[in-house]
Enzyme design. Sequence first.
Site, mmCIF file in Angstrom:
data_model
loop_
_atom_site.group_PDB
_atom_site.id
_atom_site.type_symbol
_atom_site.label_atom_id
_atom_site.label_comp_id
_atom_site.label_asym_id
_atom_site.label_seq_id
_atom_site.Cartn_x
_atom_site.Cartn_y
_atom_site.Cartn_z
ATOM 1 N N PRO A 290 -18.784 6.441 28.763
ATOM 2 C CA PRO A 290 -17.233 6.380 28.317
ATOM 3 C C PRO A 290 -17.117 6.271 26.848
ATOM 4 O O PRO A 290 -17.699 5.760 26.103
ATOM 5 C CB PRO A 290 -16.867 4.988 28.969
ATOM 6 C CG PRO A 290 -17.989 4.113 29.022
ATOM 7 C CD PRO A 290 -19.519 5.127 29.210
ATOM 8 N N GLY A 291 -15.997 6.991 26.518
ATOM 9 C CA GLY A 291 -15.735 7.018 25.049
ATOM 10 C C GLY A 291 -14.327 6.700 24.910
ATOM 11 O O GLY A 291 -13.961 5.355 24.594
ATOM 12 N N ARG A 292 -13.282 7.573 25.444
ATOM 13 C CA ARG A 292 -11.816 7.136 25.768
ATOM 14 C C ARG A 292 -11.564 5.774 26.203
ATOM 15 O O ARG A 292 -10.804 4.909 25.526
ATOM 16 C CB ARG A 292 -11.170 8.206 26.063
ATOM 17 C CG ARG A 292 -9.701 8.375 25.815
ATOM 18 C CD ARG A 292 -9.153 9.349 26.811
ATOM 19 N NE ARG A 292 -9.723 10.599 26.630
ATOM 20 C CZ ARG A 292 -9.563 11.742 25.988
ATOM 21 N NH1 ARG A 292 -8.346 11.448 25.039
ATOM 22 N NH2 ARG A 292 -10.025 12.588 25.511
ATOM 23 N N CYS A 360 2.189 19.063 4.203
ATOM 24 C CA CYS A 360 2.612 20.394 4.059
ATOM 25 C C CYS A 360 2.123 21.252 5.187
ATOM 26 O O CYS A 360 1.316 22.256 4.803
ATOM 27 C CB CYS A 360 2.274 20.857 2.740
ATOM 28 S SG CYS A 360 3.069 19.791 1.591
ATOM 29 N N GLU A 361 2.676 21.111 6.294
ATOM 30 C CA GLU A 361 2.427 21.894 7.453
ATOM 31 C C GLU A 361 3.506 21.599 8.502
ATOM 32 O O GLU A 361 3.665 20.542 8.966
ATOM 33 C CB GLU A 361 0.907 21.532 8.189
ATOM 34 C CG GLU A 361 0.336 22.165 9.051
ATOM 35 C CD GLU A 361 -0.519 23.388 8.410
ATOM 36 O OE1 GLU A 361 -0.230 24.390 9.029
ATOM 37 O OE2 GLU A 361 -1.271 23.190 7.358
HETATM 38 C C1 PLP Z 1 -16.927 13.235 24.680
HETATM 39 C C2 PLP Z 1 -18.056 12.893 25.371
HETATM 40 C C3 PLP Z 1 -18.143 11.685 26.109
HETATM 41 C C4 PLP Z 1 -17.078 10.906 26.132
HETATM 42 O O1 PLP Z 1 -15.916 11.612 26.944
HETATM 43 P P1 PLP Z 1 -14.616 10.542 27.185
HETATM 44 O O2 PLP Z 1 -13.681 11.469 27.766
HETATM 45 O O3 PLP Z 1 -14.058 10.063 25.743
HETATM 46 O O4 PLP Z 1 -14.991 9.478 28.069
HETATM 47 C C5 PLP Z 1 -19.509 11.561 26.934
HETATM 48 N N1 PLP Z 1 -20.325 12.362 26.838
HETATM 49 C C6 PLP Z 1 -20.447 13.443 26.034
HETATM 50 C C7 PLP Z 1 -21.749 14.223 26.148
HETATM 51 C C8 PLP Z 1 -19.366 13.716 25.474
HETATM 52 O O5 PLP Z 1 -19.434 14.991 24.802
#
Ligand code: PLP
Length: 432
Positions: A290-292, A360-361
Amino acid sequence: MLYDNITVKDGKLFFAGMDTTLLAKKHGTPLYLMDEDRIRGNCRAYRDALKGCACPDSEAVYASKACSFAGIYKMIAEEGLCADVVSPGEIYTAKKAGFPMERAYFQGNNKTDEDIAFAIDCGVGYFVCDNFEELDVLDRIAGEKGVRQKILLRVTPGIDPHTYAEVSTGKVDSKFGVAIETGQAAEAVQKALSKKNLIFEGIHCHVGSMVFDSDVFLRASAVMLGFAAEIKKNLGAEIKILDLGGGYGVKYYPGQGEIDIPQNIKAVAKRVAELSEEYGLKTPSLRLEPGRSIVADAGITLYTVGSVKKITGYKNYVSVDGGMTDNPRYALYESKYTVLTANKADSPCDMTADLVGRCCESGDIIQPGVSFPSSIERGDAVAVLTTGAYNYSMASNYNRVPRPPIVLLRGGSDRVAVRRESLDDLLSNDIV
Ligand SMILES: *Cc1c(COP(=O)(O)O)cnc(C)c1O
C-alpha cells in the site's frame, strides 16, 4: 466530514485536533500537514490484518513513492512495515533514516547498472526484477560483489482493474513486468533459476491504483497461483512469496467508493491458501504494497488566497499561493479533491470558482468548479483534503517555486519534518 480527523469548530477547520488557521499563520503557506497518528493507524490496520491471515509470515510493504521523506521511513520501521523503493534517492533517504534495508524491496522497470550496484551496496533485501536484461545484469553485479541476491519477478497477470488508464499496470501490454499470457514470464523464471547469484523467492504483480472493487485482488491472486502451479510443474520451483502489489482506493470526495481493506485482505489470503492446497503448493507468504492508503487521508494542504477574480458572465477564479508545483494531480489525471475554506468552514458555499495556482500555466488548476462562500477574499485560508499521497512526492520547482514544508501533527503538537525550501536551496546546484 470526509474523514474523522477533519472537524469544524467556531467556523475554523481542525485537522488531527489542531486549528489549521493557527498552523497556517505559524508555519506559513502553502503548507503540507500530516496526521502522524493516522499514518501509524493505517500501518497497523494492514499489519494486523496480515498477521492473522491465512498465509503465514505475511507483511505489508509501504510503497514509499506515495510520500517519501526521512521521517516517514522511521515511522514505517517503527510500525513494522517493509518499504518499497524505486530509485537511489529513495534508497538513500531510507538508509539515512535508519530503515532496515534488508526489509526494502527495490522496484522499477529500468534499473541502471549504477542503481543496481548502489542498491546491493546499501543492502537492499529484495529486487523486484522487471525484465530479462535486469536478471542478467543483477546476476553479474551481484557476482562481482560476492552477494547472492534475493529476487521476486514482476509479472503481468493480464488484469485490467478498470480504474484509470494512467494508473493501470497489470494488463498484458503494460510497460511493467513480463507477461504470463505470452509465456515470457515462465521464460523469465527459468532464467532467474539458472542464475547462480540470484535467489528466486517468488512473484509480484501490481494491477493498478484506486481500486475499490474487492474482486480485483481475488482475480489477481487466482491468476498468480495458477502461474505458481505452472512454475512448479514445469520448472520444479516453488514460490515462497506472493506479492500482490498496492492499489487500494481512498476517498477524495463524498460519495466516492469505499473498500473494507482488512476484510479484503483476509478474503484474498483465504483464497490464496485454498488455491495453494488445490494446486498442491505450499501456501506462500503474502506481501501487499500500500502507498496511497497509508498516507492519503493523513494529509491536507493549506494555501492563502491571493485574489478572487469574477469574470462577469463567465466564470470565477480563486488564486492561491501554491498550485501544480505542490499538487500536480489535477493537471496530470484530473484528480478530484474536496476543498474547504479553512477560516470560514461553516459559511454557506454560494459561489462556484476554479481553485487555481500561481504558476504561469493555464493548466495550473488544483480543482475546477469548487463551491466557496461568496465572502472569500484575499488572506483567507483554503484547505485541500486528502493530499497525503502523491503530492509532496510529485512536487516540482516549476517557476522556481520552493517546495512547502511538511509539518507532522500528533497529540496536539506540531513538528516540522521537512523544512520549507529556501530561495538559496533553489540555487544550491547552480554554477554562476
Ligand atoms: C505505485 C505502486 C504501489 C502503490 O500503489 P498505491 O495505489 O499507492 O497503493 C505498490 N507497488 C508498486 C509496484 C507500485 O508501482
